[in-house]
Design a protein around this motif. Structure first.
Motif, PDB file in Angstrom:
ATOM      1  N   LEU A 187      -0.807  -4.388 -10.866  1.00  0.00           N
ATOM      2  CA  LEU A 187      -2.204  -3.949 -10.815  1.00  0.00           C
ATOM      3  C   LEU A 187      -2.353  -2.987  -9.645  1.00  0.00           C
ATOM      4  O   LEU A 187      -1.843  -3.246  -8.553  1.00  0.00           O
ATOM      5  N   TYR A 188      -3.039  -1.869  -9.863  1.00  0.00           N
ATOM      6  CA  TYR A 188      -3.259  -0.868  -8.824  1.00  0.00           C
ATOM      7  C   TYR A 188      -4.728  -0.898  -8.424  1.00  0.00           C
ATOM      8  O   TYR A 188      -5.611  -0.739  -9.278  1.00  0.00           O
ATOM      9  N   VAL A 221       0.851  -1.197   0.000  1.00  0.00           N
ATOM     10  CA  VAL A 221       0.000   0.000   0.000  1.00  0.00           C
ATOM     11  C   VAL A 221       0.886   1.245   0.000  1.00  0.00           C
ATOM     12  O   VAL A 221       1.828   1.349   0.789  1.00  0.00           O
ATOM     13  N   ARG A 222       0.559   2.174  -0.916  1.00  0.00           N
ATOM     14  CA  ARG A 222       1.337   3.407  -1.016  1.00  0.00           C
ATOM     15  C   ARG A 222       0.416   4.609  -1.134  1.00  0.00           C
ATOM     16  O   ARG A 222      -0.696   4.515  -1.668  1.00  0.00           O
ATOM     17  N   ASN A 223       0.887   5.742  -0.633  1.00  0.00           N
ATOM     18  CA  ASN A 223       0.173   7.013  -0.754  1.00  0.00           C
ATOM     19  C   ASN A 223       0.858   7.879  -1.804  1.00  0.00           C
ATOM     20  O   ASN A 223       2.090   7.931  -1.876  1.00  0.00           O
ATOM     21  N   ARG A 260      -4.500   6.820  -2.389  1.00  0.00           N
ATOM     22  CA  ARG A 260      -3.890   5.661  -1.719  1.00  0.00           C
ATOM     23  C   ARG A 260      -4.209   4.425  -2.556  1.00  0.00           C
ATOM     24  O   ARG A 260      -5.374   4.169  -2.883  1.00  0.00           O
ATOM     25  N   CYS A 261      -3.176   3.654  -2.903  1.00  0.00           N
ATOM     26  CA  CYS A 261      -3.348   2.487  -3.763  1.00  0.00           C
ATOM     27  C   CYS A 261      -2.703   1.248  -3.151  1.00  0.00           C
ATOM     28  O   CYS A 261      -1.663   1.343  -2.489  1.00  0.00           O
ATOM     29  N   ALA A 262      -3.346   0.111  -3.398  1.00  0.00           N
ATOM     30  CA  ALA A 262      -2.726  -1.188  -3.117  1.00  0.00           C
ATOM     31  C   ALA A 262      -2.132  -1.678  -4.430  1.00  0.00           C
ATOM     32  O   ALA A 262      -2.844  -1.775  -5.441  1.00  0.00           O
TER      33      ALA A 262
END
Length: 200
Positions: free
Chosen positions: A30-31, A11-13, A82-84
Motif C-alpha cells: 500500500l502506498y 518512506v521513498r522519494n 514522496r510515499c510511505a
C-alpha cells in the motif's frame, strides 16, 4: 489512522513521471502519498492511455490487491512525490487490529465502484462534448473571488485520456467554448467564466 499505518512503512522519494506500479503486477504494498501527485491509468498495447484518477497528499493506493489479485491499474507520479510504502502483510494485520480503518477502506472501495459505474455510463451515453464538460465541472473549484478554476494544469491530451477520446476531438470541444467566452486559460489552468451549455 494513516499515520499509524505509515509508522510501519518505508518512506521513498520518486522523481516526476516515475512508474510506481504496473497493471497486472502481483506486488501487494500500500502506498500512502505524503507529498506530490500521481495518476492511476490503463494503457493499450499500442500505447493509448486512459486516466482513471489522480491523487495527492493524504490519499493512498494499492488497496485493490488485498484480495490477492494483480494490480488493477498502473500508477505514475505527475511531479516529484514522496510515499510511505507498507507491505501487504502489515496492512492485513492492521485491518484486523483496527476495524475503523477496515470500515474506511470499505467506504473508499464503494466510492471507487460508484465512480467506475458513472464512468461507464458516461462513456456509453454521453458524447465527447458531454464528457469534457462534465470533467471540467467536476474538477473546477471556487476561488475566493467566486471564480471557478480547474486547479490542475491539464493539457488537451490529459483531458482526452480522462474522457476516453482523442486530443483532436477535445480541441474541437474547447475551441468554441473559448471563442464563446465560456472558458479561458490563466497561468496554464482552465477557468470557467459562465455556465457551460448542456449541448453544443
Amino acid at each position: 489512522m494513516l499515520e499509524a499505518i505509515a509508522a510501519r512503512a518505508t518512506v521513498r522519494n520518486f522523481a516526476a513521471h516515475t512508474v510506481l506500479v504496473t497493471e497486472q503486477d502481483d506486488s501487494d504494498a500500500l502506498y500512502i502519498i505524503l507529498s506530490g501527485r500521481v495518476k492511476a491509468y490503463g494503457a493499450s498495447e499500442d500505447g493509448r492511455e486512459v486516466i482513471y484518477s489522480t491523487q495527492g497528499p493524504g490519499e493512498y493506493f494499492g488497496e485493490m490487491t488485498l484480495d490477492g489479485g494483480p494490480r488493477s491499474a498502473s500508477i505514475m507520479t505527475l511531479e516529484p512525490t514522496r510515499c510511505a510504502i507498507v507491505p501487504g502483510a502489515d496492512i492485513r494485520q492492521f485491518l484486523a487490529e483496527q476495524p475503523d480503518f477496515a470500515l474506511h477502506l470499505v467506504q473508499k472501495l464503494i466510492s471507487l465502484v460508484r465512480a467506475s459505474t458513472e464512468r461507464v455510463k458516461s462513456l456509453a451515453l454521453d458524447d465527447v462534448y458531454g464528457r469534457v464538460t462534465k470533467l471540467l465541472k467536476s474538477l473546477a473549484k471556487a476561488e475566493t473571488d467566486g471564480t471557478l478554476v480547474v486547479s490542475e494544469r491539464l493539457t488537451q491530451q490529459d483531458i482526452a485520456e480522462r474522457v476516453g477520446s482523442s486530443r483532436e476531438m477535445v480541441s474541437r470541444v474547447l475551441k468554441p467554448l473559448t471563442v464563446g467566452g465560456y472558458i479561458e486559460q490563466r497561468d496554464g489552468r482552465i477557468v470557467l467564466l459562465k455556465k457551460l451549455p448542456a449541448r453544443w
